[in-house]
Design a protein around this motif. Sequence first.
Motif, PDB file in Angstrom:
ATOM      1  N   PHE A   1       0.856  -1.184   0.000  1.00 32.71           N
ATOM      2  CA  PHE A   1       0.000   0.000   0.000  1.00 32.71           C
ATOM      3  C   PHE A   1       0.893   1.236   0.000  1.00 32.71           C
ATOM      4  CE2 PHE A   1       0.661  -1.565   4.259  1.00 32.71           C
ATOM      5  CZ  PHE A   1       1.138  -0.459   4.929  1.00 32.71           C
ATOM      6  N   ARG A   2       0.319   2.346  -0.423  1.00 28.05           N
ATOM      7  CA  ARG A   2       1.084   3.577  -0.507  1.00 28.05           C
ATOM      8  C   ARG A   2       1.028   4.303   0.825  1.00 28.05           C
ATOM      9  NH1 ARG A   2      -0.139   8.836  -2.070  1.00 28.05           N
ATOM     10  NH2 ARG A   2      -2.290   8.243  -2.539  1.00 28.05           N
ATOM     11  N   ILE A   3       2.243   4.655   1.345  1.00 30.96           N
ATOM     12  CA  ILE A   3       2.281   5.330   2.648  1.00 30.96           C
ATOM     13  C   ILE A   3       2.622   6.810   2.521  1.00 30.96           C
ATOM     14  CG2 ILE A   3       2.878   3.213   3.884  1.00 30.96           C
ATOM     15  CD1 ILE A   3       5.779   4.104   3.848  1.00 30.96           C
ATOM     16  N   GLU A   4       3.006   7.263   1.330  1.00 29.86           N
ATOM     17  CA  GLU A   4       3.324   8.673   1.158  1.00 29.86           C
ATOM     18  C   GLU A   4       2.051   9.471   0.875  1.00 29.86           C
ATOM     19  OE1 GLU A   4       4.573   6.322  -0.754  1.00 29.86           O
ATOM     20  OE2 GLU A   4       6.672   6.082  -0.131  1.00 29.86           O
ATOM     21  N   MET A   5       2.099  10.774   1.146  1.00 31.20           N
ATOM     22  CA  MET A   5       0.966  11.665   0.868  1.00 31.20           C
ATOM     23  C   MET A   5       1.422  12.761  -0.076  1.00 31.20           C
ATOM     24  SD  MET A   5      -0.785  12.068   4.648  1.00 31.20           S
ATOM     25  CE  MET A   5      -2.178  12.965   3.966  1.00 31.20           C
ATOM     26  N   SER A   6       0.557  13.077  -1.052  1.00 37.23           N
ATOM     27  CA  SER A   6       0.874  14.138  -1.992  1.00 37.23           C
ATOM     28  C   SER A   6       0.590  15.492  -1.344  1.00 37.23           C
ATOM     29  CB  SER A   6       0.045  13.982  -3.262  1.00 37.23           C
ATOM     30  OG  SER A   6      -1.334  14.147  -2.975  1.00 37.23           O
ATOM     31  N   ASP A   7       1.024  16.584  -2.002  1.00 39.99           N
ATOM     32  CA  ASP A   7       0.786  17.926  -1.478  1.00 39.99           C
ATOM     33  C   ASP A   7      -0.711  18.217  -1.382  1.00 39.99           C
ATOM     34  OD1 ASP A   7       3.490  18.253  -1.337  1.00 39.99           O
ATOM     35  OD2 ASP A   7       3.652  19.350  -3.248  1.00 39.99           O
TER      36      ASP A   7
END
Length: 283
Positions: A232-238
């Motif tokens: 799963f994706r753990i980063e967040m976009s701006d």
Amino acid sequence: MSNIQCLPFLEGTKFIVVDEGVEATFAETLITGWLKMWQSKNLSNKIEMLLFSSPKHLHADQFNSMKLDNINISDFYSIKANETESIPEKLQKYLTTFPQNSIVIINCLSTLSLSVGLEKTISFVEKLKEKAGQLIGISRRDFGNLNIPKIETYGTTYLKLEQHFRIAQNNTIAYEGRYTHRKPGGGILRQSEFVTQDVTTYEITSAKISNDSSRKTKKAFSEKPKAVQTSFRIEMSDKEMEQRRNTPLPYTAAINPQKTTIYYEPEDVDDDEEEDLDGDLDI
């Protein structure tokens, strides 16, 4: 030009400490190469080898096969059944009998310290330095608390042997030597060299390692660790971060920041009786 091959002949090398680790146990091999050089130069100095970590016959057989003579080996390692002298007594006796201005090799300082203690080891070495023409002591770094403190400043010359990333060719061993030498005039000489030795002749060859080239290790050539992969994706976009900041939390309300208020909503199980809840306590 100074190099490890000719280090014993460098001006002011009164006491050389050769420090080896468990991954670079080449001190005996290096000193054997120096013994070959001394023999080729027909030095008049007697060579005394003091053994505290290995039996005499191993070195005697090796030196005989290499036709190295003029070497007297004193064995403080082997103990005979009928022997009554303790090691400290042997050391004191040796100090009164060994030839003046000899080249003395101690193998090794670490086991000597283990046998008689640090204080007596230092006292013995200091007395040897007064009488010997040159003193060479092997130190082993992996003796834990038994290591001689500040061993790198103990002699006039400190040589540290370490593994090197280069692979040795057939019939040779390879390692790195880094030495610090205090010149008689007060200057300091520091140098790192890549050393190879023939396993049969013990001939020493060395090349200076320049300061601008980093000493690489095998680990330096390994691939960089890959980033951890997740399902799963753990980063967040701006944009997602902005939405997060602007989303009100469910347990807050738009209230006057100058006033503190407690909000209470009764549940179904609560009753609306106005009677004194502590009446049954007869207070």
